[in-house]
Design an enzyme around this catalytic site. Structure first.
Site, PDB file in Angstrom:
ATOM      1  N   GLU A  39     -11.588  19.712 -24.696  1.00 20.24           N
ATOM      2  CA  GLU A  39     -10.358  20.454 -24.976  1.00 20.24           C
ATOM      3  C   GLU A  39      -9.201  19.708 -24.329  1.00 20.24           C
ATOM      4  O   GLU A  39      -9.345  19.168 -23.232  1.00 20.24           O
ATOM      5  CB  GLU A  39     -10.386  21.863 -24.367  1.00 20.24           C
ATOM      6  CG  GLU A  39     -11.165  22.860 -25.168  1.00 20.24           C
ATOM      7  CD  GLU A  39     -12.580  22.969 -24.671  1.00 20.24           C
ATOM      8  OE1 GLU A  39     -12.844  22.491 -23.548  1.00 20.24           O
ATOM      9  OE2 GLU A  39     -13.431  23.508 -25.401  1.00 20.24           O
ATOM     10  N   TYR A  52      -7.900   9.881 -27.106  1.00 22.43           N
ATOM     11  CA  TYR A  52      -9.167  10.323 -27.694  1.00 22.43           C
ATOM     12  C   TYR A  52      -9.250   9.933 -29.175  1.00 22.43           C
ATOM     13  O   TYR A  52     -10.306   9.506 -29.653  1.00 22.43           O
ATOM     14  CB  TYR A  52      -9.334  11.836 -27.521  1.00 22.43           C
ATOM     15  CG  TYR A  52      -9.427  12.271 -26.075  1.00 22.43           C
ATOM     16  CD1 TYR A  52     -10.317  11.649 -25.198  1.00 22.43           C
ATOM     17  CD2 TYR A  52      -8.630  13.285 -25.563  1.00 22.43           C
ATOM     18  CE1 TYR A  52     -10.414  12.023 -23.871  1.00 22.43           C
ATOM     19  CE2 TYR A  52      -8.707  13.674 -24.230  1.00 22.43           C
ATOM     20  CZ  TYR A  52      -9.595  13.043 -23.391  1.00 22.43           C
ATOM     21  OH  TYR A  52      -9.682  13.407 -22.072  1.00 22.43           O
TER      22      TYR A  52
HETATM   23  C1  COA Z   1      -4.240  10.297 -20.633  1.00 23.27           C
HETATM   24  C2  COA Z   1      -4.429   9.196 -19.553  1.00 23.27           C
HETATM   25  C3  COA Z   1      -5.816   9.354 -18.938  1.00 23.27           C
HETATM   26  C4  COA Z   1      -4.345   7.816 -20.249  1.00 23.27           C
HETATM   27  O1  COA Z   1      -4.704   6.816 -19.313  1.00 23.27           O
HETATM   28  P1  COA Z   1      -4.087   5.335 -19.346  1.00 23.27           P
HETATM   29  O2  COA Z   1      -4.876   4.496 -18.410  1.00 23.27           O
HETATM   30  O3  COA Z   1      -2.633   5.358 -19.155  1.00 23.27           O
HETATM   31  O4  COA Z   1      -4.427   4.905 -20.852  1.00 23.27           O
HETATM   32  P2  COA Z   1      -4.553   3.417 -21.428  1.00 23.27           P
HETATM   33  O5  COA Z   1      -3.550   2.532 -20.803  1.00 23.27           O
HETATM   34  O6  COA Z   1      -5.973   2.982 -21.370  1.00 23.27           O
HETATM   35  O7  COA Z   1      -4.150   3.658 -22.953  1.00 23.27           O
HETATM   36  C5  COA Z   1      -5.157   3.949 -23.909  1.00 23.27           C
HETATM   37  C6  COA Z   1      -4.573   4.687 -25.085  1.00 23.27           C
HETATM   38  O8  COA Z   1      -4.138   6.001 -24.690  1.00 23.27           O
HETATM   39  C7  COA Z   1      -2.999   6.370 -25.463  1.00 23.27           C
HETATM   40  N1  COA Z   1      -1.857   6.543 -24.567  1.00 23.27           N
HETATM   41  C8  COA Z   1      -1.821   6.280 -23.248  1.00 23.27           C
HETATM   42  N2  COA Z   1      -0.617   6.618 -22.741  1.00 23.27           N
HETATM   43  C9  COA Z   1       0.115   7.097 -23.768  1.00 23.27           C
HETATM   44  C10 COA Z   1       1.427   7.625 -23.880  1.00 23.27           C
HETATM   45  N3  COA Z   1       2.240   7.725 -22.814  1.00 23.27           N
HETATM   46  N4  COA Z   1       1.849   8.063 -25.093  1.00 23.27           N
HETATM   47  C11 COA Z   1       1.041   7.994 -26.171  1.00 23.27           C
HETATM   48  N5  COA Z   1      -0.224   7.493 -26.123  1.00 23.27           N
HETATM   49  C12 COA Z   1      -0.673   7.066 -24.931  1.00 23.27           C
HETATM   50  C13 COA Z   1      -2.768   5.231 -26.449  1.00 23.27           C
HETATM   51  O9  COA Z   1      -3.547   5.520 -27.596  1.00 23.27           O
HETATM   52  C14 COA Z   1      -3.366   4.057 -25.705  1.00 23.27           C
HETATM   53  O10 COA Z   1      -3.775   3.028 -26.554  1.00 23.27           O
HETATM   54  P3  COA Z   1      -2.730   1.846 -26.980  1.00 23.27           P
HETATM   55  O11 COA Z   1      -2.240   1.266 -25.703  1.00 23.27           O
HETATM   56  O12 COA Z   1      -3.578   0.911 -27.776  1.00 23.27           O
HETATM   57  O13 COA Z   1      -1.646   2.531 -27.758  1.00 23.27           O
HETATM   58  C15 COA Z   1      -3.319   9.254 -18.463  1.00 23.27           C
HETATM   59  O14 COA Z   1      -2.057   9.349 -19.098  1.00 23.27           O
HETATM   60  C16 COA Z   1      -3.458  10.423 -17.498  1.00 23.27           C
HETATM   61  O15 COA Z   1      -4.137  10.319 -16.482  1.00 23.27           O
HETATM   62  N6  COA Z   1      -2.795  11.567 -17.801  1.00 23.27           N
HETATM   63  C17 COA Z   1      -2.831  12.730 -16.915  1.00 23.27           C
HETATM   64  C18 COA Z   1      -4.186  13.407 -16.917  1.00 23.27           C
HETATM   65  C19 COA Z   1      -4.580  13.862 -18.311  1.00 23.27           C
HETATM   66  O16 COA Z   1      -3.763  14.354 -19.082  1.00 23.27           O
HETATM   67  N7  COA Z   1      -5.889  13.722 -18.630  1.00 23.27           N
HETATM   68  C20 COA Z   1      -6.451  14.131 -19.892  1.00 23.27           C
HETATM   69  C21 COA Z   1      -6.900  15.541 -19.796  1.00 23.27           C
HETATM   70  S1  COA Z   1      -7.656  16.090 -21.315  1.00 23.27           S
END
Ligand code: COA
Length: 150
Positions: free
Chosen positions: A106, A118
């Protein structure tokens, strides 16, 4: 090419995971619930490291033939460099190795970054839980990935 590595959970990472969780979620786990969750026998957690620094973590519950992603978070200073991608890939691989063929989770309706992450890894929206998040009454989007061999 980044230098991030994914390693299995180890008790020495509890403090780091707790801190990253606190920086990442509206309603983070308490210290006690963090410890309990990390030792849940149905859960598998991984940690992302850059050198000696723990920069993220993620986990999945193995429930019969389904993998339920519980939480993924990357330290705010280390977002956007591929750790999230690597954590999701590691959780999918754990499920594959356990013979699990479908995964679900979720995610908050407003959490566009996580939904994009995802979707990038083959999860699709399959429903909405109205008011699922009790803190903000926000809807939860239910996502599934069905065939892990793809
Ligand atoms: C969601 C989260 C885990 C992504 O981690 P991250 O290390 O920054 O992600 P990555 O650098 O590996 O990016 C992977 C993909 O995620 C997506 N993504 C990451 N940040 C994004 C942003 N700010 N906006 C849109 N898409 C994003 C993109 O699809 C990206 O792929 P791309 O670079 O080819 O476009 C991070 O933003 C986070 O910790 N958020 C807070 C906690 C959270 O919301 N967890 C999920 C709970 S369900």
């Amino acid at each position: 090419m980044n230098n991030i590595v994914i390693v299995p959970f180890n008790e020495k990472y509890i403090d780091d995971i707790f801190k990253i969780s606190t920086m990442s979620f509206i309603t983070p786990w308490t210290r006690k619930s963090t410890e309990e969750e990390l030792q849940n026998k149905f859960a598998r957690y991984v940690v992302a490291k850059l050198g000696d620094v723990v920069i993220g973590f993620g986990g999945v519950w193995l429930i019969l033939d389904e993998g339920h992603i519980t939480n993924i978070a990357v330290h705010p200073e280390y977002r956007g460099i591929g750790a999230g991608d690597m954590i999701v890939e590691a959780l999918i691989e754990i499920c594959r190795l356990e013979g699990i063929n479908s995964m679900t989770l979720e995610v908050r309706k407003s959490n566009i970054a996580a939904q994009a992450l995802y979707k990038k890894h083959g999860f699709i929206e399959k429903g909405i839980r109205k008011g699922y998040y009790t803190d903000t009454k926000e809807d939860g989007i239910i996502m599934w990935k069905f065939d892990l061999s793809k």
